[in-house]
Enzyme design. Structure first.
Site, short mmCIF file in Angstrom:
data_model
loop_
_atom_site.label_atom_id
_atom_site.label_comp_id
_atom_site.label_asym_id
_atom_site.label_seq_id
_atom_site.Cartn_x
_atom_site.Cartn_y
_atom_site.Cartn_z
N SER A 1 28.30 -21.51 -23.41
CA SER A 1 27.89 -19.87 -23.15
C SER A 1 27.22 -19.30 -24.39
O SER A 1 27.55 -19.42 -25.51
CB SER A 1 28.96 -19.23 -22.51
OG SER A 1 29.77 -18.82 -23.64
N ASP A 2 26.25 -18.26 -24.28
CA ASP A 2 25.87 -17.43 -25.40
C ASP A 2 27.13 -16.82 -25.42
O ASP A 2 28.05 -16.47 -24.52
CB ASP A 2 24.72 -16.64 -24.83
CG ASP A 2 24.01 -16.02 -26.09
OD1 ASP A 2 24.56 -15.86 -27.00
OD2 ASP A 2 22.69 -15.46 -26.15
N TRP A 3 27.07 -15.90 -26.53
CA TRP A 3 28.33 -15.11 -27.25
C TRP A 3 28.71 -14.10 -26.01
O TRP A 3 27.90 -12.85 -25.87
CB TRP A 3 28.24 -14.62 -28.32
CG TRP A 3 28.81 -15.59 -29.42
CD1 TRP A 3 29.48 -15.46 -30.68
CD2 TRP A 3 28.50 -17.09 -29.55
NE1 TRP A 3 29.66 -16.57 -31.45
CE2 TRP A 3 29.05 -17.55 -30.66
CE3 TRP A 3 27.63 -17.82 -28.96
CZ2 TRP A 3 29.03 -19.08 -31.14
CZ3 TRP A 3 27.50 -19.24 -29.17
CH2 TRP A 3 28.37 -19.99 -30.34
N ALA B 1 28.65 -14.34 -22.79
CA ALA B 1 27.85 -14.62 -21.68
C ALA B 1 28.79 -15.14 -20.52
O ALA B 1 28.28 -15.42 -19.51
CB ALA B 1 26.56 -15.37 -21.92
#
Ligand SMILES: *[C@@H]1O[C@H](CO)[C@@H](O)[C@H](O)[C@H]1NC(C)=O
Ligand SMILES: *[C@@H]1O[C@H](CO)[C@@H](O)[C@H](O)[C@H]1NC(C)=O
Ligand SMILES: *[C@@H]1O[C@H](CO)[C@@H](O)[C@H](O)[C@H]1NC(C)=O
Ligand SMILES: *[C@@H]1O[C@H](CO)[C@@H](O)[C@H](O)[C@H]1NC(C)=O
Ligand SMILES: *[C@@H]1O[C@H](CO)[C@@H](O)[C@H](O)[C@H]1NC(C)=O
Ligand SMILES: *[C@@H]1O[C@H](CO)[C@@H](O)[C@H](O)[C@H]1NC(C)=O
Ligand SMILES: *[C@@H]1O[C@H](CO)[C@@H](O)[C@H](O)[C@H]1NC(C)=O
Ligand SMILES: *[C@@H]1O[C@H](CO)[C@@H](O)[C@H](O)[C@H]1NC(C)=O
Ligand SMILES: *[C@@H]1O[C@H](CO)[C@@H](O)[C@H](O)[C@H]1NC(C)=O
Ligand SMILES: *[C@@H]1O[C@H](CO)[C@@H](O)[C@H](O)[C@H]1NC(C)=O
Ligand SMILES: *[C@@H]1O[C@H](CO)[C@@H](O)[C@H](O)[C@H]1NC(C)=O
Ligand SMILES: *[C@@H]1O[C@H](CO)[C@@H](O)[C@H](O)[C@H]1NC(C)=O
Length: 793
Positions: A279-281, A283
């Protein structure tokens, strides 16, 4: 990822919940469910590594399994905990696409925007290799880059410079070279942000009057998805990218990190992706739902980063397995996907430990670590990388105008240097933050060598344009006069020059862009138009140099005293040296625009959703962004509308001249079937037959000038009407950079894979070759098409 007020933003996020999307706004209201998540098979060369990963997983307890996929506080920007019992020292994930950001004594390379403007496969790969050597030297297993999302749908996109080009083919070629380069140095690439992450505004949920308003939804139809946005990700997967980062935004109403169609369907099934999705941070907005939709790793793990470290995953994942909600087989597959590339790249043997100077730079306070990480001595990882940085910086500089061969400079005796972008830094060497203050990038006086946010770098040194010009000019005794304060230039300060006018005046302009916001104008900042006009008013030989985000429109481009224009993009730490190489002709410019420069801002489709009304809306589902322009972005849009432009996609001058002749077409596969065989293997990148070369176009390029130089002939194709709605007038399908001596010729080949000559047929869900001929054009830009012919396959 988020930064500056990071912790606050994350705390705000943590209070949000995955909302129900009851309101029907558009035709793209839903994303089709695709379950279950496909398992890793190891196909494409990872078979032996997969066996090692299986042996590793067999030793793990359930709690350890949860930790293998849930980030934890530690020295790096993302951390997977060590398991000393198994000699596993954990995983260190570090930003970003142009440097190991969280480090000292490391290099700051040119941004991907500069790489794209070089159109140079070999330099692109070399940059990837050398950058990865620095990640490895500092003990980082995973480099969070390269970027092909954003692709650059909107010229205002705040992160476009982190990626290559709005042209999917050019981005595809360059991402493949970058991933290959990074991984050949033993570091895992993480290609990001998947997918439709085309603007910064409302990329994350917000709270308006106490109501959680969901992130923007990029609503993308299936044809556009395949032909434009998914295209370069397919190249990255084909190149074996170890991981992909899913994006903050929603896609058709469903969050990027829990969209089963995007993750299970397009990525793992259709493209045969064998690695892991992280995941993006922050997300990750759910537990089991995101796991079943195909997310394999939650970064940075729990929010907030306390020792309790609560997370949708972690302890919740353990519980979900124990209570029968989540199958352990799915968890095992997640870990196999994480560990197979680790073994494939031999990261289990003699991998450097994390540099101890990293830990104090981490945004995880040491007190919050719940695991011990082994740290090693401080290492300077820069080696001889300055050379390639200087080369890429020059190769990514585009010469747009050169009246009467004002460039290259001979030995002007009186040189004027003007503009705030010429100067050395004045507010620090690190542009992480979008806000003002220390570490803010949008400072006044100081050159702009890379953009801001997680994709920036911390400069060990910077060679400013002014320093490099002074060094060069002083070497033969020239006078260098300079004013770097734009308000002085704007208010009559040039009257102080003596003697005046200088033989040549160079004006340096800059355009800031950073993660976290989009651009609000495409005109360079800091009174740029006045600065150019005031300089040109006193100096009939004015050269304008632009740094920073692109594209920019150039209101002064036809000023008769502006004799040359150079777009120098974001060249990294050797900025001044790269530029001086071009100015004095040590390097013959060969950079080409990887985007279009329109006559005026309003000529572009803005393609950016933003308004006061939206920003103030308390409708949780207010942010709906329909990509109704389909494939028609950048030059494809402007060609479709037959608009004149200032400088077209693919354009760039040289100090020599080239001609093209001898269009040749050869089908290398006779009577090819219209679609790839459904029984052919799916390997990373998709059906293997999509990548088979089925035809080749070639042409001859001659250097008709007086100096050696590199030409970049480009192949464009025009599909027949049967290729479907929203047809592009022309699309790039080949390019080759070739250095040719004066009076010499060279042959350039454009190998065409099946995918290059196919369109995506939505009804049959297959890449399909048209039954009638494809028109082909070879030229020096998207509008300078010297040769044409037919492709019959
Ligand atoms: C989004 O919706 C469009 C229109 O219904 C559909 O063609 C496309 O496949 C969907 N994509 C995803 C990722 O949900
Ligand atoms: C860990 O490393 C030590 C020393 O190299 C070795 O003796 C031991 O067998 C290893 N253990 C595992 C589980 O690989
Ligand atoms: C938000 O709250 C303020 C103060 O209560 C109110 O004036 C405003 O109308 C509200 N806005 C919306 C969009 O509900
Ligand atoms: C489980 O997830 C919820 C929601 O994020 C969180 O509040 C809770 O602390 C988590 N539990 C653990 C053990 O991480
Ligand atoms: C199982 O555990 C998960 C994670 O804590 C939780 O969300 C879910 O409600 C639980 N299900 C049952 C049936 O207890
Ligand atoms: C360029 O050269 C031509 C011919 O010598 C001359 O008329 C013209 O003024 C020159 N232009 C500039 C901008 O120097
Ligand atoms: C911008 O230029 C104008 C002159 O057109 C000048 O009056 C103004 O002070 C300049 N602004 C800055 C911030 O330098
Ligand atoms: C977005 O809209 C707001 C409100 O109109 C404005 O203040 C802001 O500058 C806009 N952002 C961009 C990047 O255009
Ligand atoms: C160009 O330079 C000449 C000579 O310095 C000057 O007279 C003229 O006004 C300048 N033109 C512009 C458009 O600034
Ligand atoms: C595009 O514009 C040019 C010049 O305005 C015109 O000659 C040409 O016919 C136009 N082409 C199309 C396809 O509209
Ligand atoms: C080309 O392929 C089609 C279908 O595969 C076949 O029917 C046809 O006979 C082939 N033609 C030639 C000339 O081989
Ligand atoms: C190129 O060819 C021309 C004409 O034959 C000749 O005058 C010139 O010297 C040649 N240049 C070089 C660099 O060989």
């Amino acid at each position: 990822m988020v930064h500056s007020t990071a912790t606050l933003a994350w705390l705000a996020l943590a209070t949000g919940s995955a909302a129900q999307f009851g309101i029907k706004h558009t035709q793209y209201d839903t994303s089709p469910p695709v379950y279950p998540s496909p398992n890793i098979k190891g196909v494409g060369g990872w078979e032996a590594a997969l066996e090692k990963a299986k042996a590793f997983v067999a030793h793990l307890s359930l709690e350890e399994k949860a930790e293998m996929v849930t980030g934890t506080p530690g020295p790096c920007v993302g951390n997977i905990a060590p398991i000393p019992r198994l000699n596993f020292s954990g995983l260190c994930l570090q930003d970003g696409p142009l440097a190991i950001r969280q480090a000292v004594y490391a290099s700051v390379f040119p941004a991907q925007l500069s790489v794209a403007a070089s159109w140079d496969r070999a330099l692109t790969r070399q940059r990837g290799i050398q950058m990865a050597e620095e990640f490895k030297g500092k003990g980082a297993h995973i480099a969070l880059g390269p970027v092909v999302g954003p692709l650059g749908r909107s010229p205002y996109g705040g992160r476009n410079w982190e990626g290559f080009s709005p042209d999917s083919y050019l981005s595809g070629v360059l991402v493949e070279e970058t991933v290959t380069g990074i991984q050949s140095a033993g570091v895992q690439a993480c290609t990001k942000h998947y997918i439709g992450n085309e603007q910064e505004i409302q990329r994350n949920p917000s709270t308006v009057n106490g109501t959680t308003v969901e992130a923007i939804s990029s609503n993308i139809d299936d044809k556009t998805m395949h032909e434009t946005y998914l295209w370069p990700f397919a190249n990255a997967v084909k190149a074996g990218t170890a991981s992909l980062m899913c994006s903050y935004n929603r896609i058709n109403g469903s969050y990027g990190c829990q969209n089963s169609k995007a993750l299970n369907g397009l990525l793992k099934e259709e493209l045969g992706f064998q690695g892991y999705v992280m995941s993006d941070w922050t997300a990750t907005h759910s537990g089991v739902a995101s796991i079943e939709a195909g997310l394999d790793m939650n970064m940075p793990g729990g929010i907030p980063f306390t020792s309790a470290n609560p997370s949708y995953w972690g302890g919740n994942l353990t519980t979900a397995v124990s209570n029968g909600t989540l199958a352990i087989e799915r968890v095992d597959d997640m870990i196999l996907r994480v560990m197979t590339p680790y073994y494939f790249l031999n990261q289990d043997t003699n991998y450097p430990v994390v540099d101890s100077s990293t830990a104090p730079l981490s945004f995880f306070p040491r007190a919050n670590w719940v695991h011990e990480f082994e740290l090693g001595p401080l290492v300077d990882v820069r080696a001889g990388h300055a050379q390639i940085i200087r080369e890429v910086g020059a190769a990514g500089t585009v010469l747009l105008k050169n009246v009467n061969n004002t460039l290259p400079l001979k030995e002007p005796q009186n040189i004027g240097v003007f503009g705030n972008d010429a100067a050395d830094y004045t507010v620090g060497q690190y542009s992480l933050n979008i806000a003002s203050g220390i570490a803010a990038g949008n400072y006044d006086i100081g050159t702009l060598a890379v953009g801001g946010g997680s994709g920036t770098g911390r400069f060990t040194y910077i060679v400013s344009p002014l320093d490099a010009i002074k060094a060069r000019g002083h070497s033969y005794g020239a006078l260098v006069q300079y004013i770097t304060d734009n308000s002085v230039i704007s208010n009559g300060g040039l009257a102080g020059l003596a003697p005046s006018p200088p033989d040549v005046c160079m004006v340096f302009l800059k355009s800031w862009a950073s993660e976290g916001d989009d651009r609000s104008s495409l005109i360079a900042e800091w009174n740029s138009t006045v600065v150019v006009e005031n300089t040109a008013a006193v100096c009939p030989n004015t050269i304008v140099v632009l740094h920073g985000a692109a594209p920019n429109v150039l209101p002064w481009k036809d000023n008769a005293n502006v004799t040359a224009i150079l777009v120098a993009h974001m060249p990294g730490q050797e900025s001044g040296n790269s530029l001086v190489d071009i100015l004095w002709g040590n390097v013959n410019p060969s950079g080409k625009l990887p985007y279009t420069i329109a006559n005026q801002e309003s000529d572009y489709g803005r393609n950016l959703l933003n308004s006061t009304e939206l920003l103030e809306s308390t409708d949780p589902d207010a942010w709906q962004d329909d990509f109704t322009e389909g494939n028609l972005i950048d030059y494809k849009e402007l060609d479709d509308q037959n608009k004149s432009v200032a400088y077209e996609f693919g354009f760039g001058l040289s100090y020599t001249t080239f001609e093209l002749s001898n269009f040749q077409f050869e089908a290398t596969m006779s009577n090819a079937s219209r679609v790839p065989s459904a029984s052919a293997q799916v390997q990373p990148g998709g059906n293997v037959e999509l990548w088979e070369v089925i035809a080749t176009v070639s042409a001859t390029v001659s250097n008709t000038g007086t100096v050696s130089g590199a030409a970049i002939p480009q192949l464009y194709v025009a599909f027949p009407a049967e290729a479907g709605e929203g047809l592009m007038v022309r699309s790039l399908r080949g390019f080759e950079k070739v250095t040719v001596a004066p009076n010499a010729t060279a042959t350039v080949q454009f190998p065409l894979a099946r995918r290059d000559l196919s369109y995506w047929d939505v009804s049959t869900q297959a890449w399909t070759l048209p039954s009638s001929a494809i028109s082909a054009f070879v030229g020096f830009s998207s509008r300078d098409l010297k040769l044409n012919g037919q492709i019959n396959i």
